[in-house]
Write a protein that holds these residues in place. Structure first.
Motif, short mmCIF file in Angstrom:
data_model
loop_
_atom_site.label_atom_id
_atom_site.label_comp_id
_atom_site.label_asym_id
_atom_site.label_seq_id
_atom_site.Cartn_x
_atom_site.Cartn_y
_atom_site.Cartn_z
N THR A 9 -6.31 20.79 48.79
CA THR A 9 -4.55 20.62 50.28
C THR A 9 -5.42 19.81 51.51
O THR A 9 -4.37 19.58 52.02
CB THR A 9 -5.33 21.79 50.74
OG1 THR A 9 -6.26 21.76 51.50
CG2 THR A 9 -5.61 23.57 49.35
N LEU A 10 -5.35 18.18 50.86
CA LEU A 10 -5.00 17.34 51.69
C LEU A 10 -4.23 16.42 51.56
O LEU A 10 -3.48 15.47 52.82
CB LEU A 10 -6.08 16.69 52.54
CG LEU A 10 -7.85 16.95 52.68
CD1 LEU A 10 -7.98 16.19 52.63
CD2 LEU A 10 -7.90 18.33 53.49
N LEU A 11 -4.09 16.83 51.19
CA LEU A 11 -2.32 15.95 50.53
C LEU A 11 -1.44 16.68 49.44
O LEU A 11 -1.59 17.53 48.75
CB LEU A 11 -2.77 14.39 49.60
CG LEU A 11 -1.84 13.47 48.44
CD1 LEU A 11 -1.08 12.89 50.25
CD2 LEU A 11 -2.51 13.28 47.82
N ARG A 12 -0.23 16.65 49.94
CA ARG A 12 1.12 17.12 48.84
C ARG A 12 1.89 16.10 48.11
O ARG A 12 1.86 14.97 48.30
CB ARG A 12 2.18 17.49 50.01
CG ARG A 12 2.30 18.47 50.88
CD ARG A 12 3.39 18.78 52.01
NE ARG A 12 3.02 19.90 52.30
CZ ARG A 12 3.98 20.98 52.41
NH1 ARG A 12 5.00 21.00 51.77
NH2 ARG A 12 3.56 22.02 53.21
N PRO A 24 -0.45 16.53 57.34
CA PRO A 24 -1.29 16.11 56.33
C PRO A 24 -2.24 15.18 56.28
O PRO A 24 -1.66 14.13 57.13
CB PRO A 24 -0.95 16.17 55.25
CG PRO A 24 0.59 16.80 55.26
CD PRO A 24 0.97 16.77 56.35
N GLY A 63 -0.67 11.14 54.90
CA GLY A 63 0.41 11.90 54.85
C GLY A 63 1.46 10.53 54.16
O GLY A 63 0.56 9.68 54.28
#
Lengths: 316, 263
Positions: A53-56, B258, B261
């Motif tokens: 869940t640290l990167l989309r 994030p 990001g």
């Protein structure tokens, strides 16, 4: 069928123009040890960042026990333990202080946390080191404390990102014994990222990942069996020339891998003697062995798993 | 929310333990401002002059005192967050971020830890108050602590905000010198706004640290009036509180983005 521990569909991720993952689809069955085998920079870490869940992701879906990592990160985090390439411990704090700190991040406290820490310290043979500061422990012991850290909240899925980096063979073996013990006792599903063949071999299933693509997956034995019974390796000064000659004379399909030719065959010894009779003067060295995961890797990617140092530098 | 309280407490405790174990930080955080105070104070003693007539003469050591408290607060608060830069790259911070602890709790625990350190250091410096002939007054001291708390929160939050975007600790130091030192120099710590050139005076009135220093100065003289004041005490406290809230909100917003990001 039970909900898969990990369910990844068409997962794609781009950092700017660089495509780190391309349409990766894979599932990990509950209770399995799944090994993601590939070189550094192949996309394993990106995949792990998305799962944790640290990167989309740019595209596609990743689910952990049916929970979408983008839509429900909190619920995913509760079921997840992560071991990173470097121990996530504070050097200045003692073993117990570190573990209590990380336990608190999972909402654990009081007797429950104390007992869990106690159990794991004893199981991992660290009970007499609990008051020592992390910086006074050897690399192997730090890894063990870090593994305890990831297990405090009894995660259902453990992500292991090259967890034995920098360990000597003895410490590596000890670390793996502990992992197997945890699997037996707690039934934890484990997803391992590694570039080491001997770590991928005992996995229930292996996915081969290279340049962001999952090029093959299955049980290690099945992947190896698909290459045929035995593999013949021939080293020669001009592999392309020998390949063409083998094709012209025997109708054989050989692969060039580095300075060697690889041929899969049900009866490799007989094949070797035929080839040797015809082209013995061109052969520097020949070898017959059962296929390994390295052969599987090379067959699917066309290059070796451990790139030469110069290549490694180019790939960063 | 059941997750948050133990997490905030654990983060706070970690800051305190780490600080207490690091002797160089312990000494540096007090010795440096003390040295600054003595050097500047004794150096400018004969040259310094208040821009407005005051009932009693105000020596430079005395004038500088609240500014040194502000200096302690700013530097202790901000530099308590510098480890974040390294922890973001090592697994430590990532491990905290894959835990189900809300991001707000992470920021709160970190800033409360740094703020506690800053306030305790400031309180230790207050022990020197008799040297400049100012009395201890309970309400005054409580007002000093309140101002210290608000300033500490604002600047640990600012530290988190910057550390989160920095790749190296060197970059962090560079930004700090660019932001922190001017903010301190132009806060009325060093020289009173009233005596500065008009343009500079306006810059000082726009600087939130000016109000923190002025609140500290007024609290130290409580219940008497301070020799100079940038604004009434309640205005100074209000500005300090608003600044802290804005900084905390920005820090939470930054930490919520994030970790890996778009770049």
């Amino acid at each position: 069928m039970a909900v898969p521990a990990v369910d990844i569909r068409d997962l794609t991720h781009r950092y700017g123009a660089h495509e780190a993952l391309h349409a990766v689809t894979l599932t990990v069955a509950p209770g399995h040890l799944y090994g993601l085998l590939g070189p550094n920079g192949g996309g394993k870490t990106t995949l792990f960042r998305i799962l944790s869940t640290l990167l989309r992701p740019t595209g596609g879906v990743a689910r952990v026990f049916g929970l979408d990592t983008v839509a429900e990160p909190d619920r995913v985090r509760r079921r997840l333990g992560v071991v990173f390439q470097q121990p996530a411990l504070d050097d200045e704090l003692t073993v117990t202080e570190n573990l209590r700190f990380h336990g608190a991040l999972y909402g654990l406290s009081g007797t429950r946390l104390r007992e869990r820490i106690e159990t794991l310290l004893t199981l991992f043979g660290l009970a007499d080191r609990r008051r020592d500061r992390i910086k006074t422990l050897s690399g192997g012991l730090q890894r063990r404390v870090d593994l305890i850290r990831s297990l405090l909240h009894q995660p259902d899925l453990l992500l292991l990102d090259e967890p034995t980096t920098g360990l000597d063979p003895v410490a590596r073996r000890a670390f793996w014994q502990l992992l197997h013990r945890i699997r037996r006792q707690e039934g934890t599903t484990m997803l391992l990222a590694t570039h080491l063949l001997d770590e991928a071999d005992p996995c229930d299933a292996v996915g081969i990942i290279d340049r962001g693509r999952l090029v093959a997956q299955g049980a290690p034995e099945a992947l190896k069996a698909a290459l045929g019974g035995e593999t013949l390796w021939i080293e020669t000064s001009d592999p392309a020339d020998l390949r063409d000659r083998l094709h012209a004379q025997f109708g054989l399909e050989a692969r060039i891998i580095g300075s060697a030719l690889q041929l899969a065959s049900p009866d490799a010894p007989a094949l070797l003697s035929r080839i040797y009779e015809a082209f013995g003067d061109r052969i520097d060295r020949a070898m017959i062995r059962k296929p390994t995961l390295e052969d599987v890797f090379m067959t699917h990617t066309g290059h070796r798993l451990d790139p030469a140092p110069a290549d490694a530098m180019l790939e960063g | 929310m059941t997750l948050s309280a133990p997490a905030v407490a654990a983060l706070w405790k970690r800051e305190i333990i780490k600080f207490a174990r690091d002797r160089s930080r312990l000494i540096g955080a007090l010795a440096q401002p003390l040295g600054f105070w003595l050097l500047l104070g004794l150096g400018f003693q004969r040259t310094f002059q208040m821009p407005v007539a005051t009932a009693t003469e105000v020596g430079y050591m005395e004038f500088l005192f609240p500014g040194i408290i502000a200096l302690i607060l700013l530097f202790t608060a901000i530099f308590s967050t510098i480890s974040t830069v390294e922890e973001r790259k090592s697994g430590f911070l990532q491990a905290a971020l894959v835990a189900p602890t809300p991001r707000t709790a992470l920021v709160l625990g970190n800033t409360l830890g740094g703020t506690t350190l800053a306030v305790v250091q400031a309180a230790l410096f207050l022990l020197l108050l008799p040297l400049i002939g100012l009395p201890f007054h309970l309400v005054g001291l409580l007002l000093v602590l309140l101002t210290s708390l608000l300033t500490g929160l604002a600047f640990t939050a600012l530290g988190v905000l910057i550390a989160w975007r920095m790749e190296t600790t060197r970059g962090f130091h560079a930004i700090m010198n660019l932001v922190l030192l001017p903010m301190w120099f132009l806060s009325g710590s060093f020289f009173p706004a009233e005596g500065a050139a008009p343009l500079l005076r306006w810059v000082m009135y726009l600087n939130p640290v000016t109000y923190a220093v002025s609140a500290l100065r007024q609290a130290l003289y409580w219940p008497a009036a301070a020799p100079v004041a940038a604004a009434p005490l309640w205005v100074c406290l209000l500005v300090s509180a608003a600044f802290a809230v804005v900084m905390l909100a920005l820090a939470v917003a930054t930490v919520r983005r994030p970790l890996f990001g778009a770049r």
